[in-house]
Design a protein around this motif. Structure first.
Motif, mmCIF file in Angstrom:
data_model
loop_
_atom_site.group_PDB
_atom_site.id
_atom_site.type_symbol
_atom_site.label_atom_id
_atom_site.label_comp_id
_atom_site.label_asym_id
_atom_site.label_seq_id
_atom_site.Cartn_x
_atom_site.Cartn_y
_atom_site.Cartn_z
ATOM 1 N N ALA A 288 0.833 -1.208 0.000
ATOM 2 C CA ALA A 288 0.000 0.000 0.000
ATOM 3 C C ALA A 288 0.864 1.253 0.000
ATOM 4 N N GLY A 289 0.234 2.363 -0.343
ATOM 5 C CA GLY A 289 0.918 3.649 -0.316
ATOM 6 C C GLY A 289 0.960 4.337 -1.657
ATOM 7 N N GLY A 290 0.608 3.603 -2.707
ATOM 8 C CA GLY A 290 0.544 4.200 -4.035
ATOM 9 C C GLY A 290 -0.846 3.994 -4.610
ATOM 10 N N MET A 291 -0.943 3.154 -5.658
ATOM 11 C CA MET A 291 -2.241 2.859 -6.252
ATOM 12 C C MET A 291 -3.137 2.090 -5.280
ATOM 13 N N LYS A 292 -2.532 1.305 -4.413
ATOM 14 C CA LYS A 292 -3.292 0.572 -3.393
ATOM 15 C C LYS A 292 -3.384 1.429 -2.136
ATOM 16 N N LYS A 293 -4.604 1.637 -1.669
ATOM 17 C CA LYS A 293 -4.827 2.527 -0.535
ATOM 18 C C LYS A 293 -4.204 1.988 0.744
ATOM 19 N N LYS A 294 -3.697 2.914 1.561
ATOM 20 C CA LYS A 294 -3.264 2.563 2.912
ATOM 21 C C LYS A 294 -4.501 2.380 3.787
ATOM 22 N N VAL A 295 -4.512 1.301 4.543
ATOM 23 C CA VAL A 295 -5.634 1.037 5.452
ATOM 24 C C VAL A 295 -5.294 1.484 6.869
ATOM 25 N N ASP A 296 -4.050 1.266 7.257
ATOM 26 C CA ASP A 296 -3.629 1.585 8.628
ATOM 27 C C ASP A 296 -3.184 3.039 8.757
ATOM 28 N N ALA A 297 -3.948 3.819 9.473
ATOM 29 C CA ALA A 297 -3.619 5.207 9.827
ATOM 30 C C ALA A 297 -3.111 6.041 8.654
ATOM 31 N N PRO A 298 -3.882 6.121 7.587
ATOM 32 C CA PRO A 298 -3.451 6.983 6.479
ATOM 33 C C PRO A 298 -3.541 8.457 6.878
ATOM 34 N N GLU B 165 -5.891 11.849 0.178
ATOM 35 C CA GLU B 165 -6.113 12.676 -1.017
ATOM 36 C C GLU B 165 -5.369 12.108 -2.219
ATOM 37 N N MET B 166 -4.135 11.632 -1.997
ATOM 38 C CA MET B 166 -3.365 11.054 -3.100
ATOM 39 C C MET B 166 -4.054 9.814 -3.653
ATOM 40 N N SER B 167 -4.543 8.951 -2.775
ATOM 41 C CA SER B 167 -5.265 7.750 -3.211
ATOM 42 C C SER B 167 -6.512 8.118 -3.999
ATOM 43 N N ARG B 168 -7.224 9.130 -3.519
ATOM 44 C CA ARG B 168 -8.440 9.563 -4.214
ATOM 45 C C ARG B 168 -8.118 10.040 -5.622
ATOM 46 N N GLY C 251 3.885 11.837 -12.793
ATOM 47 C CA GLY C 251 4.463 12.551 -11.658
ATOM 48 C C GLY C 251 3.607 12.513 -10.403
ATOM 49 N N LEU C 252 2.476 11.829 -10.463
ATOM 50 C CA LEU C 252 1.540 11.822 -9.325
ATOM 51 C C LEU C 252 1.822 10.634 -8.414
ATOM 52 N N GLY C 253 2.017 10.910 -7.143
ATOM 53 C CA GLY C 253 2.199 9.849 -6.170
ATOM 54 C C GLY C 253 3.595 9.827 -5.580
ATOM 55 N N PRO C 254 3.779 9.012 -4.539
ATOM 56 C CA PRO C 254 5.054 8.957 -3.835
ATOM 57 C C PRO C 254 6.091 8.136 -4.584
ATOM 58 N N GLY C 255 7.339 8.264 -4.141
ATOM 59 C CA GLY C 255 8.396 7.400 -4.652
ATOM 60 C C GLY C 255 9.264 8.048 -5.714
ATOM 61 N N LYS D 60 8.015 14.502 -20.497
ATOM 62 C CA LYS D 60 9.407 14.876 -20.225
ATOM 63 C C LYS D 60 9.553 15.862 -19.076
ATOM 64 N N THR D 61 8.721 16.874 -19.042
ATOM 65 C CA THR D 61 8.866 17.925 -18.018
ATOM 66 C C THR D 61 7.995 17.674 -16.781
ATOM 67 N N LEU D 62 7.278 16.542 -16.764
ATOM 68 C CA LEU D 62 6.314 16.305 -15.688
ATOM 69 C C LEU D 62 6.798 15.321 -14.634
ATOM 70 N N THR D 63 7.939 14.659 -14.892
ATOM 71 C CA THR D 63 8.452 13.679 -13.939
ATOM 72 C C THR D 63 9.965 13.699 -13.980
ATOM 73 N N ASN D 64 10.597 12.877 -13.146
ATOM 74 C CA ASN D 64 12.063 12.860 -13.115
ATOM 75 C C ASN D 64 12.616 11.985 -14.239
ATOM 76 N N GLU D 65 13.904 12.104 -14.480
ATOM 77 C CA GLU D 65 14.518 11.453 -15.641
ATOM 78 C C GLU D 65 14.500 9.930 -15.536
ATOM 79 N N ILE D 66 14.650 9.399 -14.339
ATOM 80 C CA ILE D 66 14.642 7.944 -14.156
ATOM 81 C C ILE D 66 13.264 7.375 -14.498
ATOM 82 N N SER D 67 12.229 8.019 -13.982
ATOM 83 C CA SER D 67 10.867 7.566 -14.252
ATOM 84 C C SER D 67 10.506 7.769 -15.729
ATOM 85 N N TYR D 68 10.972 8.868 -16.305
ATOM 86 C CA TYR D 68 10.700 9.131 -17.716
ATOM 87 C C TYR D 68 11.276 8.023 -18.600
ATOM 88 N N MET D 69 12.486 7.543 -18.254
ATOM 89 C CA MET D 69 13.099 6.484 -19.059
ATOM 90 C C MET D 69 12.275 5.198 -18.993
#
Length: 294
Positions: free
Chosen positions: A129-139, A145-148, A178-182, A220-229
């Protein structure tokens, strides 16, 4: 000197032909990313803990931290060996050449339907959990908001794809970048999974390959270079070996094969593997719906 265990065929050929100069872009425990001057792409030196992937060379080392490689260290090829400053020389003479090829979408989709159900249930229990899968424990309020936002935007994207409204689908896909953690944001990882399925030959969505490229043009301009690749490679069907194995298992594998392959993907990064897997789920669902099988 270190020996490469295996590597992307094109990466090895680039080394053998001395067509690579650049500098170290970023370093992590199990990866060193190199910016290539010739084509502007990132190439990755990976420890033996990492699977094969596009632009990746896996070397015989359990960790790369001991190499003391620094950002901006010079990278060059000499005598068919890859050098990073005077700190590391890598030989590819004994390396197994890897070329990742996605399987074809089968005409009979009964096995896919069964495996899709198994996959969804397994991710629900074992996915991180923490990205596309919602956190259940004490989010936190941020997590909620990110999950929504992730849930809302992925649903809108799939609805438009299924309705063949590609211009509107493009808007929703871009809104995920570029949306979400990590280091590789959840929205990007989800799109990597979705792009992978769109690139399956003979699948109902294969004719929409160009959609992946259109999304990439705006990324290209919306995320970091590693994720873009990762997005760039996935847009043309080039993904990590573990993801390819999972796709094989979804299309043609038995239950045990599916769970083994799925576990390997779920273990990628923090929530990245789960995000990628859920992108695969969405793509497979879309293909089955278009094909009248769901």
């Amino acid at each position: 000197m270190r020996n490469a265990i295996s590597g992307d065929l094109e990466f090895i050929e680039r080394i053998n032909n001395s067509v690579l100069t650049g500098f170290v872009h970023s370093t992590f425990k199990n990866t060193i990313n190199i910016h290539c001057n010739e084509n502007g792409e990132l190439f990755t030196i990976a420890s033996s803990q990492i699977d094969n992937g596009p632009n990746t060379l896996v070397i015989n080392s359990a960790s790369l931290e001991e190499l003391n490689i620094d950002v901006n260290d010079v990278v060059y090829v000499k005598s068919k060996m890859l050098h990073i400053s005077n700190k590391l020389a890598i030989s590819t003479n004994q390396a197994e050449k890897w070329a990742g090829i996605l399987p074809e979408y089968p005409a009979n989709t009964e096995n896919i339907s069964r495996n899709l159900k198994r996959m969804i249930e397994y991710i629900d229990i074992h996915g991180k959990a923490g990205g596309m899968k919602k956190k259940v424990d004490a989010p936190s309020l941020f997590d909620i908001e990110m999950s929504r936002m992730l849930e809302e935007r992925t649903k809108l994207l799939l609805n438009e794809l299924l309705s063949n409204r590609m211009t509107i689908a493009l808007h929703h896909a871009v809104s995920l970048i570029g949306l979400g953690p990590g280091l590789t944001p959840s929205g990007d990882d989800y799109l990597v999974g979705l792009f992978t399925i769109i690139n399956l030959r003979n699948s109902p969505f294969y004719s929409h390959q160009s959609f992946c490229g259109e999304v990439l043009q705006k990324a290209k301009t919306l995320t970091n270079e590693i994720s873009y690749m990762a997005l760039k490679k996935a847009s043309i069907g080039q993904v990590r070996e573990s993801i390819i194995h999972l796709v094989h298992s979804i299309l043609n594998g038995e239950e045990d094969d599916l769970y083994l392959s799925l576990n390997k993907v779920l273990n990628i990064g923090s929530s990245s593997g789960t995000d990628i897997a859920l992108g695969l789920v969405s793509g497979v669902k879309a293909n089955l719906k278009v094909g009248g099988q769901l």
